[in-house]
Design a protein around this motif. Structure first.
Motif, mmCIF file in Angstrom:
data_model
loop_
_atom_site.group_PDB
_atom_site.id
_atom_site.type_symbol
_atom_site.label_atom_id
_atom_site.label_comp_id
_atom_site.label_asym_id
_atom_site.label_seq_id
_atom_site.Cartn_x
_atom_site.Cartn_y
_atom_site.Cartn_z
ATOM 1 N N ALA A 1 -8.317 -8.237 2.749
ATOM 2 C CA ALA A 1 -7.327 -9.299 2.587
ATOM 3 C C ALA A 1 -6.011 -8.821 3.183
ATOM 4 N N PHE A 2 -5.383 -9.663 4.003
ATOM 5 C CA PHE A 2 -4.159 -9.291 4.711
ATOM 6 C C PHE A 2 -3.002 -10.182 4.287
ATOM 7 N N THR A 3 -1.830 -9.571 4.173
ATOM 8 C CA THR A 3 -0.596 -10.328 3.998
ATOM 9 C C THR A 3 0.231 -10.141 5.257
ATOM 10 N N VAL A 4 0.619 -11.246 5.886
ATOM 11 C CA VAL A 4 1.348 -11.209 7.160
ATOM 12 C C VAL A 4 2.704 -11.875 6.973
ATOM 13 N N ALA A 5 3.751 -11.215 7.397
ATOM 14 C CA ALA A 5 5.101 -11.763 7.327
ATOM 15 C C ALA A 5 5.848 -11.371 8.591
ATOM 16 N N GLU A 6 6.519 -12.361 9.200
ATOM 17 C CA GLU A 6 7.328 -12.126 10.388
ATOM 18 C C GLU A 6 6.539 -11.429 11.490
ATOM 19 N N THR B 1 -5.490 -5.191 1.556
ATOM 20 C CA THR B 1 -6.304 -4.803 0.410
ATOM 21 C C THR B 1 -7.758 -4.770 0.861
ATOM 22 N N ALA B 2 -8.409 -3.648 0.647
ATOM 23 C CA ALA B 2 -9.812 -3.493 1.028
ATOM 24 C C ALA B 2 -10.637 -3.183 -0.212
ATOM 25 N N VAL B 3 -11.730 -3.904 -0.387
ATOM 26 C CA VAL B 3 -12.649 -3.658 -1.496
ATOM 27 C C VAL B 3 -13.975 -3.199 -0.907
ATOM 28 N N LEU C 1 1.698 -3.564 12.580
ATOM 29 C CA LEU C 1 1.884 -3.129 11.191
ATOM 30 C C LEU C 1 3.362 -3.025 10.853
ATOM 31 N N HIS C 2 3.747 -3.509 9.696
ATOM 32 C CA HIS C 2 5.115 -3.334 9.212
ATOM 33 C C HIS C 2 5.331 -1.847 8.914
ATOM 34 N N PRO C 3 6.528 -1.324 9.186
ATOM 35 C CA PRO C 3 6.778 0.112 8.939
ATOM 36 C C PRO C 3 6.429 0.559 7.520
ATOM 37 N N GLU C 4 6.594 -0.335 6.534
ATOM 38 C CA GLU C 4 6.315 0.018 5.140
ATOM 39 C C GLU C 4 5.029 -0.637 4.639
ATOM 40 N N VAL C 5 4.085 -0.897 5.531
ATOM 41 C CA VAL C 5 2.846 -1.549 5.138
ATOM 42 C C VAL C 5 2.128 -0.752 4.058
ATOM 43 N N GLU C 6 1.506 -1.470 3.136
ATOM 44 C CA GLU C 6 0.773 -0.823 2.043
ATOM 45 C C GLU C 6 -0.712 -1.151 2.165
ATOM 46 N N PHE C 7 -1.520 -0.109 2.242
ATOM 47 C CA PHE C 7 -2.967 -0.257 2.405
ATOM 48 C C PHE C 7 -3.638 0.230 1.128
#
Length: 294
Positions: free
Chosen positions: A265-270, A277-279, A204-210
């Motif tokens: 839905a996941f966004t992955v970078a580096e 995003t969870a529905v 997880l990125h330190p600033e991940v947004e869920f």
């Protein structure tokens, strides 16, 4: 040949228009970020064409692209867009396909940049920057033609495109291909299912947004520690079928009766997950065009 829109009568002009429909829809969607708005823009372009003397148009494809660009710009400037909030407050508009199934033609045509990450970046651009970037860098429309839409010179439009390009390049970009991104998501799901907190923090990125969309509303959690804690508590509820959501890794699961239970839905970078995003709202899931259970 694509099927003609129901509101469009048959005829040579329709055939000519339909040969451009997919591209026009792709242009409008890239600019506006909403399938519904893109369809509206394309239909308006047809209405304008139907009122023209088509024989006087030398380059129909260029004329239609210009018209779609102008309509899309008007929509952006007027704030009439439906920026991924058609189903619920802040709920993105998803295109979902199961990983084993062939991707819809539209998703293939739009490519990886349809993803939520780029749509978010484009939302940060001014309307004229967004239009210039999409038309030139994605669809190779010359700066002179874009300038006629914006009311600017070719040189001014070129500077506008360059500024937009710098902003897009400065934003976090997904690293690696789909396989690498999927591996990061698999690691997250495995760690969540087994309650391995340290492994969750690693992916997880330190600033991940869920962001979770529930029947009670939308809830956002920010920060790796907080998201890891929620994911570990959720545990086995993250199990499901791998899917591609707007060009990015996702997971869909169903109830025993075949109705959708959740969409992730996941966004992955580096190599790290930057957004999830969870529905889980049954009403919102029911309104989506989701694949059937496998």
């Amino acid at each position: 040949m694509p099927e003609a829109h129901p509101a469009v009568p048959a005829g040579p002009l329709v055939d000519a228009f339909e040969s451009h429909r997919d591209r026009l829809r792709a242009v409008a969607y890239r600019v506006l970020g909403s399938h519904a708005d893109a369809e509206d823009v394309v239909q308006e372009a047809w209405l304008r064409l139907s009122r023209q003397d088509a024989g006087a148009i030398d380059n129909l494809g260029g004329w239609l692209t210009t018209v779609v660009g102008r309509i899309s710009l008007d929509v952006l400037r007027s704030g009439r867009t439906r920026p991924e909030a058609v189903l619920d407050d802040g709920l993105p508009e998803f295109t979902v396909t199961l990983d084993e199934a062939p991707a819809p033609e539209e998703l293939v045509a739009l490519g990886d940049s349809v993803g939520l990450a780029l749509l978010t970046v484009l939302d940060s651009l001014r309307p004229d920057e967004r239009l210039a970037f999409v038309l030139h860098d994605v669809f190779a429309v010359p700066h002179a033609e874009i300038g006629t839409i914006l009311g600017k010179s070719a040189d001014a439009t070129k500077m506008l495109t360059s500024r937009a390009r710098r902003k897009v390049r400065a934003a976090p970009r997904p690293a690696g291909g789909a396989r690498e991104q999927r591996e990061v998501v698999r690691a997250f799901l495995a760690a969540a299912g087994e309650g391995r907190f340290e492994e969750l923090l690693r992916v997880l990125h330190p600033e991940v947004e869920f962001t979770v969309h529930t029947p009670a509303g939308r809830f956002v959690t920010i920060g790796a520690t907080e998201v890891a804690g929620r994911a570990r508590v959720a545990g086995g509820s993250t199990q499901g079928h791998a899917a591609t959501v707007n060009g990015f890794p996702g997971v869909i699961s169903w109830h025993e009766d075949g109705t959708p239970r959740s969409l992730l839905a996941f966004t992955v970078a580096e190599g790290r997950i930057t957004a999830i995003t969870a529905v889980v709202d049954p009403a919102a899931l029911a309104l989506m065009e989701l694949p059937d259970p496998v």
